[in-house]
Write a protein that holds these residues in place. Structure first.
Motif, PDB file in Angstrom:
ATOM      1  N   ASN A 179      36.440  46.562  38.905  1.00  0.00           N
ATOM      2  CA  ASN A 179      37.469  45.878  39.685  1.00  0.00           C
ATOM      3  C   ASN A 179      36.880  44.686  40.441  1.00  0.00           C
ATOM      4  O   ASN A 179      37.441  43.583  40.443  1.00  0.00           O
ATOM      5  CB  ASN A 179      38.101  46.864  40.665  1.00  0.00           C
ATOM      6  N   THR A 228      35.848  41.840  37.963  1.00  0.00           N
ATOM      7  CA  THR A 228      37.023  41.148  37.437  1.00  0.00           C
ATOM      8  C   THR A 228      37.625  40.210  38.479  1.00  0.00           C
ATOM      9  O   THR A 228      37.944  39.051  38.183  1.00  0.00           O
ATOM     10  CB  THR A 228      38.080  42.162  36.974  1.00  0.00           C
ATOM     11  N   ASP A 229      37.781  40.698  39.717  1.00  0.00           N
ATOM     12  CA  ASP A 229      38.358  39.866  40.775  1.00  0.00           C
ATOM     13  C   ASP A 229      37.486  38.652  41.065  1.00  0.00           C
ATOM     14  O   ASP A 229      37.978  37.527  41.207  1.00  0.00           O
ATOM     15  CB  ASP A 229      38.546  40.689  42.052  1.00  0.00           C
ATOM     16  N   SER A 278      38.514  34.762  40.091  1.00  0.00           N
ATOM     17  CA  SER A 278      38.638  33.789  41.168  1.00  0.00           C
ATOM     18  C   SER A 278      37.826  32.533  40.862  1.00  0.00           C
ATOM     19  O   SER A 278      38.298  31.404  41.062  1.00  0.00           O
ATOM     20  CB  SER A 278      38.168  34.406  42.489  1.00  0.00           C
ATOM     21  N   VAL A 332      39.358  39.190  32.130  1.00  0.00           N
ATOM     22  CA  VAL A 332      40.037  40.453  32.411  1.00  0.00           C
ATOM     23  C   VAL A 332      39.723  41.490  31.325  1.00  0.00           C
ATOM     24  O   VAL A 332      39.473  42.656  31.612  1.00  0.00           O
ATOM     25  CB  VAL A 332      41.561  40.231  32.545  1.00  0.00           C
ATOM     26  N   GLU A 374      48.726  37.373  40.584  1.00  0.00           N
ATOM     27  CA  GLU A 374      47.879  38.549  40.494  1.00  0.00           C
ATOM     28  C   GLU A 374      46.400  38.187  40.550  1.00  0.00           C
ATOM     29  O   GLU A 374      45.548  39.048  40.679  1.00  0.00           O
ATOM     30  CB  GLU A 374      48.178  39.318  39.191  1.00  0.00           C
ATOM     31  N   ILE A 375      46.047  36.894  40.450  1.00  0.00           N
ATOM     32  CA  ILE A 375      44.657  36.456  40.504  1.00  0.00           C
ATOM     33  C   ILE A 375      44.356  36.014  41.930  1.00  0.00           C
ATOM     34  O   ILE A 375      44.877  35.010  42.413  1.00  0.00           O
ATOM     35  CB  ILE A 375      44.395  35.309  39.511  1.00  0.00           C
ATOM     36  N   LYS A 376      43.502  36.767  42.616  1.00  0.00           N
ATOM     37  CA  LYS A 376      43.182  36.456  44.000  1.00  0.00           C
ATOM     38  C   LYS A 376      42.205  35.286  44.058  1.00  0.00           C
ATOM     39  O   LYS A 376      41.193  35.277  43.368  1.00  0.00           O
ATOM     40  CB  LYS A 376      42.563  37.679  44.681  1.00  0.00           C
ATOM     41  N   LEU A 387      39.476  33.884  45.974  1.00  0.00           N
ATOM     42  CA  LEU A 387      38.529  34.296  46.995  1.00  0.00           C
ATOM     43  C   LEU A 387      37.624  33.124  47.370  1.00  0.00           C
ATOM     44  O   LEU A 387      37.496  32.145  46.635  1.00  0.00           O
ATOM     45  CB  LEU A 387      37.672  35.460  46.480  1.00  0.00           C
ATOM     46  N   SER A 421      33.374  35.634  46.152  1.00  0.00           N
ATOM     47  CA  SER A 421      33.428  35.731  44.691  1.00  0.00           C
ATOM     48  C   SER A 421      32.063  36.126  44.130  1.00  0.00           C
ATOM     49  O   SER A 421      31.953  37.012  43.272  1.00  0.00           O
ATOM     50  CB  SER A 421      33.873  34.392  44.083  1.00  0.00           C
ATOM     51  N   TYR A 463      31.317  39.734  44.979  1.00  0.00           N
ATOM     52  CA  TYR A 463      32.073  40.641  44.123  1.00  0.00           C
ATOM     53  C   TYR A 463      31.420  40.747  42.742  1.00  0.00           C
ATOM     54  O   TYR A 463      31.327  41.837  42.172  1.00  0.00           O
ATOM     55  CB  TYR A 463      33.520  40.154  43.976  1.00  0.00           C
ATOM     56  N   THR A 505      45.857  49.576  34.236  1.00  0.00           N
ATOM     57  CA  THR A 505      46.459  48.257  34.021  1.00  0.00           C
ATOM     58  C   THR A 505      47.774  48.359  33.271  1.00  0.00           C
ATOM     59  O   THR A 505      48.767  47.711  33.621  1.00  0.00           O
ATOM     60  CB  THR A 505      45.487  47.348  33.242  1.00  0.00           C
TER      61      THR A 505
END
Length: 328
Positions: free
Chosen positions: A18, A21-22, A26, A43, A174-176, A178, A183, A186, A235
């Motif tokens: 998770n 991916t985030d 980003s 993704v 849905e794409i944060k 950051l 980033s 993460y 998902t």
């Protein structure tokens, strides 16, 4: 103790996937990379990262049955169980582009694996093995898949634009977005959690297999495969709950292609994988599950996977698992 290792490793894998991916999504958004590329690459890699981590860690530890069983079992689980469960929430609409190009590509990946894993039958070898040549071949197929992905993302200006396929698009909200430091944190933290979690998960799975007298191939095809497929399951179910169930098809197809071409390609390139517990029954089930998905989309209910068809796919997975355990 093995149970704790298994659970702890799985939690780290899911959190790592998770975070990775985030963070990566980003960064991609900051560079204005199209959403379709984010969906099919970053993704898809994120949801397949648990399989990559577990398979590579298993290969390095000499547990080839878990490395291969994880991929084969995950793809069977993705195609039959995840699509089946998602269809129970909402019928899944399949676009013509997916039906004509991407599902056949998914079938091709399964057939390529079936051929590479049948050295005894095809080449009169003493054992079935995925060697480094097979691994490099799979990585070449992965490169072709990535080329196809970017081709549909950046079509030639002279070509008539094709209608967008909803299963490939990732909603922008849905794409944060950051900050740069978050980033990077993460991405690094996600990779660290994936690597360490994968080691814990493999140690726990092999320990359970040995203590119960169950072969590592069975553990890889069922317990490990189901555990590493949780990101794809989550998902797809969320997509169904958001009234966008067609995204599940893109999620499943992208993950399956990554698993065979990239995950097994990397694992076999690092160290040859000896197939001892993975049989043609498992490989033909893998091919058959993809063909079943294609047939349901092609011939029934106007390119829609209905609840009845989803129930049939779930029953097929249950039957496969029962036969697997019975034969062991």
């Amino acid at each position: 103790m093995n149970i704790l290792l298994l659970i702890g490793g799985l939690i780290l894998i899911l959190l790592g996937a998770n975070g990775l991916t985030d963070g990566a999504a980003s960064v991609a958004k900051r560079f204005r990379i199209p959403s379709i590329v984010i969906g099919l690459t970053i993704v898809a890699f994120g949801t397949s990262a648990p399989e990559l981590t577990v398979s590579v860690a298993s290969a390095l530890k000499g547990s080839a049955d878990i490395a291969i069983g994880n991929v084969v079992g995950s793809n069977i689980f993705n195609t039959l169980m995840i699509v089946g469960c998602t269809a129970l929430f909402a019928p899944i609409i399949i676009t013509r582009n997916t039906l004509r190009k991407e599902i056949p590509l998914c079938i091709l990946s399964s057939v390529v694996l079936l051929i590479c894993a049948n050295d005894i039958f095809l080449d009169n070898a003493t054992e079935n093995i995925l060697n480094r040549v097979d691994g490099l071949l799979l990585l070449c197929f992965f490169a072709i898949f990535m080329g196809y992905t970017f081709a549909i993302a950046f079509p030639k200006s002279s070509a008539a634009p094709e209608p967008a396929a909803p299963e490939h698009t990732a909603p922008e909200e849905e794409i944060k977005l950051l900050s740069w430091w978050k980033s990077i944190l993460y991405i690094i933290g996600g990779l660290a959690a994936l690597i360490y979690g994968g080691q814990l998960f493999v140690n726990g799975a092999t320990g359970i297999a040995r203590s119960m007298g169950v072969s590592e191939s069975i553990i890889g095809l069922t317990l490990v495969a189901g555990g590493t497929s949780l990101p794809e399951l989550a998902t797809s179910i969320v997509a169904a709950l958001k009234k966008n169930p067609e995204m599940a098809i893109g999620n499943v197809i992208g993950s399956n292609l990554f698993n065979i071409f990239f995950v097994l390609g990397c694992s076999a390139s690092i160290t040859p994988l000896h197939l001892s517990g993975i049989t043609n029954f498992d490989l033909f089930t893998l091919v058959g599950s993809s063909i079943l998905l294609w047939l349901f989309g092609l011939f029934f209910a106007k390119r829609t996977i209905t609840r009845i068809e989803g129930s049939i796919m779930i029953l097929c997975y249950v039957a496969y698992t029962v036969v697997l355990i019975y034969n062991s």
